[in-house]
Design an enzyme around this catalytic site. Structure first.
Site, PDB file in Angstrom:
ATOM      1  N   TYR A  53       0.845  -1.196   0.000  1.00  0.00           N
ATOM      2  CA  TYR A  53       0.000   0.000   0.000  1.00  0.00           C
ATOM      3  C   TYR A  53       0.878   1.243   0.000  1.00  0.00           C
ATOM      4  O   TYR A  53       1.485   1.593   1.012  1.00  0.00           O
ATOM      5  CB  TYR A  53      -0.940   0.022   1.211  1.00  0.00           C
ATOM      6  CG  TYR A  53      -1.983  -1.085   1.220  1.00  0.00           C
ATOM      7  CD1 TYR A  53      -2.339  -1.756   0.048  1.00  0.00           C
ATOM      8  CD2 TYR A  53      -2.615  -1.460   2.396  1.00  0.00           C
ATOM      9  CE1 TYR A  53      -3.287  -2.767   0.060  1.00  0.00           C
ATOM     10  CE2 TYR A  53      -3.572  -2.461   2.418  1.00  0.00           C
ATOM     11  CZ  TYR A  53      -3.897  -3.115   1.243  1.00  0.00           C
ATOM     12  OH  TYR A  53      -4.836  -4.118   1.275  1.00  0.00           O
ATOM     13  N   SER A 204     -13.699  -5.562   0.496  1.00  0.00           N
ATOM     14  CA  SER A 204     -14.644  -4.930  -0.422  1.00  0.00           C
ATOM     15  C   SER A 204     -16.102  -5.284  -0.113  1.00  0.00           C
ATOM     16  O   SER A 204     -16.872  -5.604  -1.020  1.00  0.00           O
ATOM     17  CB  SER A 204     -14.317  -5.307  -1.870  1.00  0.00           C
ATOM     18  OG  SER A 204     -14.965  -4.438  -2.782  1.00  0.00           O
ATOM     19  N   GLY A 209     -17.547   0.702  -3.121  1.00  0.00           N
ATOM     20  CA  GLY A 209     -18.397   1.891  -3.041  1.00  0.00           C
ATOM     21  C   GLY A 209     -19.699   1.782  -3.812  1.00  0.00           C
ATOM     22  O   GLY A 209     -20.604   2.604  -3.642  1.00  0.00           O
TER      23      GLY A 209
END
Length: 328
Positions: A53, A204, A209
């Site tokens: 990340y 997720s 989203g």
């Protein structure tokens, strides 16, 4: 906040896991540390990051937030991703695992990692090489437990058999994609994990989203992830149909779609904790509200009609973020 055992271990982790991918990247350091501190204050003791990340920046930020409260946090990070142009600076080889662990410990400012996970499988490397390296790290006290991410049911089963044959520490959890648009793990992976006592940390849970309610009717709000990630993030008519029906059900039930979607994953048998990935304090505070929602039998029946068990709406996935080809 409720707590659950991490797989077959005695470690108690919060029913929501704080994903740290945005920290030191999409979220500034000070804001990231504030989010991490507030999450812990609200009982979220399970934090998940990865060395890849932002090439270690997330781990550095998490490390700063850990100072003075290390004993209170169940810290998870991952290895596998490419960290430099060096051909040996990625993957699941013994050489890379040992080096990656040392580098992560330094960035995180800690002496141990509670959960060290393989970010992706690498079938060309025998699983016994990977397991031996992780077992050595566990015996050295640098890692407490080992886990996987996006492994298939057969890979989980193989790893358990190899660990038993060689007398090595086995994996305690798996981290797969799981949400209303992608229920494939229900076919084989989830039953496998339940059978063998493997914890499931779902990433997720809001489908990147798409289940938050922002994309009703195909809307593409300016500044949204959909808009920012194009052309890597697309959504098709079938996915939109599922999203719209789910949003209508949530509205009729008088709860936010995002809260219902997150709570649905959280309350399913076999799931240890879904991973929330807030970019802002407001998003964190909002997602924590999912803990207050109970999922009824009527909810499960209605949601199964909208998105059948084991189904997968492939149109919402991307080349970058889709599950690996071995996952199912």
């Amino acid at each position: 906040m409720q707590y659950r055992s991490l797989g077959r271990t005695g470690v108690q982790v919060s029913e929501l896991c704080l994903g740290c991918m945005n920290f030191g990247w999409g979220t500034e350091e000070a804001d990231s540390i504030a989010i991490l501190n507030h999450a812990l204050e609200q009982g979220v003791n399970f934090w998940d990051t990865a060395n890849v990340y932002n090439k270690g920046e997330s781990e550095k930020v998490v490390g700063k937030a850990l100072q003075g409260k290390r004993e209170k946090v169940i810290l998870a990070t991952k290895f596998h991703g490419k960290m430099s142009d060096d051909p040996n600076d990625s993957g699941n080889s013994r050489r890379h695992i040992i080096a990656a662990c040392e580098a992560s410990l330094k960035r995180l400012g800690t002496d141990w990692i509670d959960l060290y996970q393989i970010h992706r499988p690498q079938p060309e490397i025998p699983i016994d090489e990977t397991l031996r390296a992780l077992d050595d790290l566990i015996r050295a006290g640098k890692v407490r437990y080992a886990g996987t991410s996006t492994f298939g049911a057969w890979q989980i089963t193989e790893s358990i058999w190899v660990a038993k044959e060689l007398g090595l520490n086995r994996f305690v959890c798996e981290q797969p994609p799981y949400n209303l648009l992608d229920r494939r793990i229900e076919r084989e992976l989830l039953p496998c994990c339940i059978t063998y006592g493997i914890g499931v940390i779902a990433w997720s849970p809001l489908a990147g989203g798409f289940l938050t309610g922002k994309y009703i009717g195909g809307a593409k709000p300016e500044g949204s992830r959909y808009e920012k990630d194009k052309p890597f993030r697309e959504i098709g008519p079938h996915a939109l149909e599922v999203i719209d029906k789910f949003h209508a059900y949530a509205k009729n039930r008088e709860v936010a779609a995002s809260h219902l979607a997150l709570a649905w994953v959280m309350r399913l048998e076999g799931v240890t904790a879904p991973i929330m990935g807030p970019r802002t304090m407001e998003q964190l505070q909002d997602q924590l509200k999912a803990c207050d929602i109970e999922i009824t039998d009527d909810d499960r029946k209605a949601i199964d009609e909208i998105s059948p068990p084991g189904s997968h709406v492939a149109e919402y996935y991307t080349a970058n973020f889709g599950p690996n080809k071995y996952a199912l």
